[in-house]
Motif scaffolding. Structure first.
Motif, PDB file in Angstrom:
ATOM      1  N   MET A 150       8.045   0.424   4.485  1.00 28.99           N
ATOM      2  CA  MET A 150       9.162   0.640   3.569  1.00 28.99           C
ATOM      3  C   MET A 150       9.184   2.126   3.212  1.00 28.99           C
ATOM      4  O   MET A 150       8.674   2.540   2.166  1.00 28.99           O
ATOM      5  N   ALA A 151       9.725   2.926   4.072  1.00 33.32           N
ATOM      6  CA  ALA A 151       9.712   4.377   3.873  1.00 33.32           C
ATOM      7  C   ALA A 151      10.965   4.821   3.127  1.00 33.32           C
ATOM      8  O   ALA A 151      12.070   4.376   3.411  1.00 33.32           O
ATOM      9  N   PHE A 152      10.763   5.692   2.168  1.00 28.86           N
ATOM     10  CA  PHE A 152      11.875   6.320   1.455  1.00 28.86           C
ATOM     11  C   PHE A 152      11.346   7.597   0.835  1.00 28.86           C
ATOM     12  O   PHE A 152      10.145   7.841   0.820  1.00 28.86           O
ATOM     13  N   HIS A 169       7.655   8.655   0.666  1.00 28.36           N
ATOM     14  CA  HIS A 169       6.862   7.556   0.115  1.00 28.36           C
ATOM     15  C   HIS A 169       6.719   6.529   1.239  1.00 28.36           C
ATOM     16  O   HIS A 169       7.586   5.679   1.444  1.00 28.36           O
ATOM     17  N   PHE A 170       5.611   6.664   1.954  1.00 26.22           N
ATOM     18  CA  PHE A 170       5.388   5.826   3.136  1.00 26.22           C
ATOM     19  C   PHE A 170       4.639   4.574   2.682  1.00 26.22           C
ATOM     20  O   PHE A 170       3.418   4.480   2.768  1.00 26.22           O
ATOM     21  N   ILE A 224       7.669  10.005  10.333  1.00 30.29           N
ATOM     22  CA  ILE A 224       7.902   8.592  10.030  1.00 30.29           C
ATOM     23  C   ILE A 224       7.753   7.741  11.282  1.00 30.29           C
ATOM     24  O   ILE A 224       7.121   6.673  11.254  1.00 30.29           O
ATOM     25  N   ASP A 225       8.309   8.192  12.394  1.00 24.44           N
ATOM     26  CA  ASP A 225       8.198   7.438  13.646  1.00 24.44           C
ATOM     27  C   ASP A 225       6.735   7.309  14.080  1.00 24.44           C
ATOM     28  O   ASP A 225       6.272   6.219  14.457  1.00 24.44           O
ATOM     29  N   LEU A 271       0.857  -1.182   0.000  1.00 21.95           N
ATOM     30  CA  LEU A 271       0.000   0.000   0.000  1.00 21.95           C
ATOM     31  C   LEU A 271       0.892   1.231   0.000  1.00 21.95           C
ATOM     32  O   LEU A 271       1.752   1.394   0.868  1.00 21.95           O
ATOM     33  N   LYS A 272       0.682   2.098  -1.008  1.00 21.20           N
ATOM     34  CA  LYS A 272       1.563   3.242  -1.222  1.00 21.20           C
ATOM     35  C   LYS A 272       0.916   4.515  -0.691  1.00 21.20           C
ATOM     36  O   LYS A 272      -0.268   4.760  -0.910  1.00 21.20           O
ATOM     37  N   HIS A 273       1.709   5.326  -0.031  1.00 17.11           N
ATOM     38  CA  HIS A 273       1.229   6.609   0.483  1.00 17.11           C
ATOM     39  C   HIS A 273       2.268   7.677   0.152  1.00 17.11           C
ATOM     40  O   HIS A 273       3.339   7.732   0.766  1.00 17.11           O
TER      41      HIS A 273
END
Length: 466
Positions: free
Chosen positions: A374-376, A385-386, A357-358, A342-344
Motif C-alpha cells: 500500500m504505497a503512497f 510511505h511504503f 516502488i517497483d 508494516l510501515k516503512h
C-alpha cells in the motif's frame, strides 16, 4: 529511580494541577498511536513555564532520573513513550500552549512547544498569513514534537519540512540551562546554528519549549485535482513538467496507489473515487493559482493529451477539494481494517521514486507472497510511505514476526537508491538499530559525541535514536 522524595519534589515544581500519577489517567499517554509500544511511569509532569521545565531537568539531572519529553503523542516510532521499567518521568508539554507573539509585518510568530499545529495555522490565518506545516495529525500534534522529529507533511514541496519553518528555538538542556535563541531573523551567521542540533533530535539533547516560526503570504486561490495515471514513474515525469509550467506554485503532489485508494473507499465513510474506471495510480495535485484557475485546468488537460494522465477530476468547490484530501488522509486508518500492516517511512531522490516502488514491491512480494503493498506519499520530496498489509490468509502474529526481515528488505532497496530509511517519522525506538546499520561509523560517533557533551548523564529520552 523510584525515589518518592524526588517524585514529590518534581510535583511541587509544577503544582497540584501539573501532574498525573493515576494509572487510568496515565494510560492514554503510555501507548503509541498504533499500539506498538507501551510504557510505564511514576508520574507525568505538565509544566506551564520554561522556568518549571528548567527546574525539573536540573532536579532530574542531579538525581540521574530519566526524562521522556512528549508532545501530542502522535509519533509512529515510539520516540515519546517511556520504557517499561516504571522509572522514567514523562514530561508533557501540553500546558505550554501559548502564542507569545505574532507579527504580520515580520511574517513570524513565537509559539510555545505545546501549541497544537492546527491552532497555529488558524492564528496565522487570522492575520492574513500562512503557517505552512500541514500533516494528517495537525488537529492533535504539537509544534514541539513536530520540530523534534522534523515533521514533513503535504506542503514540503513548496515550503520545506519543519526545520525550514523554524527561525529560532528556546531549549532547556539536560542540566536545566535555558538556551534562548528565539530570534526572528532571516539572516544570522554569528557562529554555529545551534537550533539545528535540536530539530530532529527527538528530545535526546534537550527539551524544546518554544520556537520562532516562519510565516508566508496566504494562498488566495488554489487549484486541486485528482489525476489517474498508469504508473508511478509517470507521476515523476508529471511532477517535473508541472513544476515548470505552473511557475513552481505547486503546494502538494501526493501519490496514491490503487490498493491504498481502494482500502480507503472500502472502509472509510464518505470516501468516494470520482472515476468510473480504476487506475493503477493516482496523484492528488494542489497548486496556488496565479489567475482564475484557467491555466491550472489547461495544464491538467495538456498532461492528459500528452499521455501522462489517463483521467482527471478537478475540484469545482471546497467540498470536492475536501473530499479529495479526505481520501488521502484516510489511508492509514483504512489499513487498520485489513489486519496487520508494516510501515516503512522512506525517502529516495525524487527522480527515482517510481523505480524504487517497483523494485521494493518486487522484493517484498518475492519474500512474502500474498503481501499487499500500500504505497503512497509525497512525491515532491521523495517521501514514500511504503506500507505492506498482511496476506489475507495469514494471522497478524505470523506477519508481525516478519517485521525485522521485511524492514531489512525494504531498507536495502532504499539504500540501493541512495535513500533514507527515515523520511519524516523519526528514529525513536523502532529504527535505532537501523540507524547504526545504515549510517557510517563516523556519523554515529559524532552523534554520540554531541549527545555526551549535552547530556553526559544520559537522562534525556535514553534508548531513543542512539
Amino acid at each position: 529511580m523510584g525515589d518518592r522524595v524526588i517524585i514529590e519534589q518534581l510535583k511541587k515544581i509544577v503544582g497540584e494541577k501539573g501532574w498525573l500519577s493515576d494509572a487510568e489517567d496515565l494510560a492514554p499517554y503510555l501507548q503509541e498511536w498504533r499500539g506498538s509500544w507501551h510504557g510505564a511511569t511514576p508520574v507525568m509532569l505538565m509544566p506551564e513555564t520554561t522556568e518549571q521545565v528548567s527546574r525539573i531537568l536540573a532536579e532530574c539531572n542531579a538525581s540521574g532520573t530519566a526524562v521522556v519529553p512528549q508532545g501530542g503523542n502522535t509519533g509512529l516510532c515510539g520516540g515519546a513513550i517511556p520504557d517499561t521499567s516504571g522509572t522514567q518521568v514523562l514530561l508533557s508539554m501540553r500546558r505550554m500552549n501559548r502564542i507569545r507573539s505574532i507579527s504580520a509585518e515580520n511574517y513570524s510568530m513565537v509559539a510555545e512547544a505545546g501549541c497544537i499545529l492546527a491552532d497555529l495555522q488558524r492564528a496565522a490565518d487570522d492575520i492574513d498569513r500562512t503557517f505552512a506545516l500541514s500533516l494528517a495529525a495537525e488537529g492533535s500534534c504539537q509544534i514541539g514534537g513536530n520540530l523534534s522529529t522534523d515533521a514533513g507533511g503535504v506542503n514540503v514541496l513548496r515550503y520545506g519540512t519543519a526545520r525550514e519553518q523554524a527561525l529560532g528555538l528556546e531549549v532547556v538542556l539536560a542540566d536545566g540551562t535555558v538556551l534562548n535563541s528565539l530570534r526572528t531573523l532571516r539572516k544570522d551567521t554569528a557562529g554555529y546554528d545551534l537550533k539545528q542540533l535540536f530539530i530532529g533530535a527527538e528530545g535526546t539533547l534537550g527539551v524544546i519549549t518554544a520556537a520562532s516560526l516562519r510565516l508566508f503570504p496566504k494562498v488566495r486561490q488554489r487549484g486541486t485535482a485528482l489525476l489517474a495515471l498508469a504508473s508511478a514513474e509517470q507521476a515523476v515525469a508529471l511532477l517535473a513538467e508541472l513544476r515548470g509550467r505552473l511557475h513552481d506554485q505547486l503546494l502538494a503532489f501526493e501519490l496514491i496507489s490503487a490498493p491504498a485508494a481502494g482500502l480507503a473507499e472500502k472502509h472509510i465513510q464518505n470516501v468516494r473515487m470520482p472515476f468510473e474506471i480504476a487506475a493503477p495510480w493516482y496523484v492528488l495535485l494542489e497548486s496556488a493559482l496565479v489567475d482564475d484557475g484557467t491555466e491550472f485546468q489547461d495544464e491538467v488537460m495538456r498532461a492528459f493529451e500528452q499521455g501522462l494522465v489517463t483521467d482527471a477530476a478537478i475540484a469545482k468547490n471546497e467540498a470536492e477539494r475536501n473530499g479529495f484530501w479526505h481520501l488521502r488522509h484516510s489511508i492509514s486508518e483504512a489499513q487498520k481494517h485489513e489486519g496487520a500492516s508494516l510501515k516503512h517511512d522512506v525517502s529516495v531522490p525524487v527522480g527515482v521514486v517510481g523505480q524504487f516502488i517497483d523494485s521494493a514491491t518486487l522484493a517484498v512480494e518475492r519474500f512474502c507472497p500474498g503481501s499487499r503493498v500500500m504505497a503512497f506519499g509525497h512525491v515532491g520530496d521523495g517521501n514514500v510511505h511504503f506500507n505492506v498489509s498482511q496476506p489475507i490468509d495469514w494471522t497478524a502474529e505470523r506477519f508481525y514476526a516478519e517485521r525485522a526481515a521485511m524492514a531489512g528488505i525494504v531498507y536495502d532497496v532504499v539504500a540501493e537508491f541512495d535513500g533514507s530509511f527515515s523520511a519524516e517519522h523519526g528514529v525513536g525506538v523502532l529504527k535505532r538499530t537501523t540507524l547504526a546499520h545504515y549510517r557510517s561509523g563516523a556519523e554515529i560517533e559524532l552523534m554520540r559525541t554531541i549527545k555526551a557533551a549535552l547530556d553526559p548523564r544520559n537522562i534525556m529520552n535514553p534508548g531513543k535514536v542512539l
